[in-house]
Write a protein that holds these residues in place. Structure first.
Motif, PDB file in Angstrom:
ATOM      1  N   SER A   8      47.776  48.036  -2.373  1.00 44.03           N
ATOM      2  CA  SER A   8      46.665  47.085  -2.434  1.00 44.03           C
ATOM      3  C   SER A   8      45.328  47.774  -2.195  1.00 44.03           C
ATOM      4  N   ASP A   9      44.296  47.275  -2.841  1.00 45.52           N
ATOM      5  CA  ASP A   9      42.883  47.507  -2.516  1.00 45.52           C
ATOM      6  C   ASP A   9      42.310  48.897  -2.775  1.00 45.52           C
ATOM      7  N   GLY A 165      46.736  41.896   1.099  1.00 50.97           N
ATOM      8  CA  GLY A 165      45.770  42.982   1.067  1.00 50.97           C
ATOM      9  C   GLY A 165      44.453  42.489   1.615  1.00 50.97           C
ATOM     10  N   HIS A 166      43.365  42.834   0.938  1.00 50.36           N
ATOM     11  CA  HIS A 166      42.017  42.309   1.174  1.00 50.36           C
ATOM     12  C   HIS A 166      41.330  42.872   2.417  1.00 50.36           C
ATOM     13  N   GLN A 167      42.059  43.040   3.503  1.00 49.57           N
ATOM     14  CA  GLN A 167      41.490  43.587   4.732  1.00 49.57           C
ATOM     15  C   GLN A 167      41.773  45.086   4.762  1.00 49.57           C
ATOM     16  N   GLN A 175      45.049  46.304  12.315  1.00 51.08           N
ATOM     17  CA  GLN A 175      46.405  46.838  12.364  1.00 51.08           C
ATOM     18  C   GLN A 175      47.168  46.405  11.122  1.00 51.08           C
ATOM     19  N   ARG A 176      48.161  47.212  10.742  1.00 47.82           N
ATOM     20  CA  ARG A 176      48.894  46.954   9.503  1.00 47.82           C
ATOM     21  C   ARG A 176      49.906  45.822   9.651  1.00 47.82           C
ATOM     22  N   ILE A 177      50.579  45.750  10.770  1.00 56.54           N
ATOM     23  CA  ILE A 177      51.701  44.807  10.916  1.00 56.54           C
ATOM     24  C   ILE A 177      51.442  43.791  12.024  1.00 56.54           C
ATOM     25  N   HIS A 178      51.683  42.530  11.708  1.00 56.73           N
ATOM     26  CA  HIS A 178      51.653  41.436  12.676  1.00 56.73           C
ATOM     27  C   HIS A 178      52.973  40.680  12.558  1.00 56.73           C
ATOM     28  N   ASN A 187      50.001  44.231   6.001  1.00 59.60           N
ATOM     29  CA  ASN A 187      48.815  44.527   5.202  1.00 59.60           C
ATOM     30  C   ASN A 187      49.155  45.718   4.304  1.00 59.60           C
ATOM     31  N   ALA A 188      49.109  45.497   2.998  1.00 63.39           N
ATOM     32  CA  ALA A 188      49.544  46.515   2.028  1.00 63.39           C
ATOM     33  C   ALA A 188      48.451  47.511   1.660  1.00 63.39           C
ATOM     34  N   PHE A 189      47.338  47.518   2.376  1.00 65.16           N
ATOM     35  CA  PHE A 189      46.210  48.397   2.037  1.00 65.16           C
ATOM     36  C   PHE A 189      46.684  49.826   1.749  1.00 65.16           C
ATOM     37  N   GLY A 190      46.186  50.416   0.660  1.00 67.80           N
ATOM     38  CA  GLY A 190      46.629  51.762   0.267  1.00 67.80           C
ATOM     39  C   GLY A 190      48.035  51.670  -0.285  1.00 67.80           C
ATOM     40  N   TYR A 191      49.002  52.173   0.478  1.00 63.38           N
ATOM     41  CA  TYR A 191      50.410  52.008   0.102  1.00 63.38           C
ATOM     42  C   TYR A 191      51.257  52.025   1.362  1.00 63.38           C
TER      43      TYR A 191
END
Length: 196
Positions: A8-9, A165-167, A175-178, A187-191
């Motif tokens: 994402s993003d 994504g988006h953030q 943080q990536r995981i909640h 959060n899929a930002f990058g990969y």
């Protein structure tokens, strides 16, 4: 065990410029949470032997004229791949005129229209969005605000994963995981790789 590559993003130079097939040979599914170049998604699906499902990000306005080759848009759909039920709801919270932006009411209506399909599939395993859920990894500004109806959705249907994504995760801001109730939110930002 199913291995999923989520993106994402931001296009990864590690993947695009220095692709190493052996690092991706066990990927079963690729999922894009939006705001990536069409050419990048086409590259991923041609280099990795796996289907690619995507939703639109708020900046994916060029997809209409130049859609990613060999990829499947799952916006407002539920697809089943190897027994995994995946639902897509792309776009962001409305902050300006333009495509792929929605009010809370509009996003809730998109979910309502999918209820018959949700009933037929007995729920879903993965919810794929571009925007985050409200107050779970979202931003303070209107553009990056999450949707309250996503919180209601995961409370009711309890998918195993919510991928968004988006953030951006730049500079350690987020943080990536909640975790929320029974759902892992990523959060899929990058990969990122997921084992399901």
């Amino acid at each position: 065990m199913t291995r999923i590559l989520v993106v994402s993003d931001e296009e990864s130079k590690y993947i695009w410029d220095h692709f190493e097939p052996k690092k991706f040979k066990n990927v079963d599914i690729i999922i894009s949470c939006g705001d990536l170049k069409s050419e990048y998604l086409s590259f991923l699906v041609s280099m990795i032997n796996a289907p690619l499902f995507y939703v639109h990000g708020n900046h994916d306005t060029k997809y209409k004229a130049n859609p990613p080759d060999g990829c499947e848009c799952i916006d407002d759909k539920i697809v089943i791949y190897k027994g995994i039920r995946i639902m897509g709801l792309g776009g962001s919270y409305r902050y300006s005129p333009g495509e792929h932006q929605y009010s809370e009411r509009q996003m809730k209506w998109r979910i309502t229209k999918l209820r018959p399909r949700l009933w037929l599939t007995k729920g879903i395993d993965i919810l794929v969005t571009h925007a985050p859920a409200y107050k779970i990894g979202d931003g303070e500004d209107l553009c990056h605000r999450g949707f309250e109806c996503f919180v209601e959705f995961i409370s009711k249907y309890k998918p195993q994963l919510l991928l968004h994504g988006h953030q951006h995760l730049n500079y350690g801001r987020n943080q990536r995981i909640h975790n929320f109730k029974e759902t892992e939110i990523i959060n899929a930002f990058g990969y990122y790789f997921i084992e399901l």
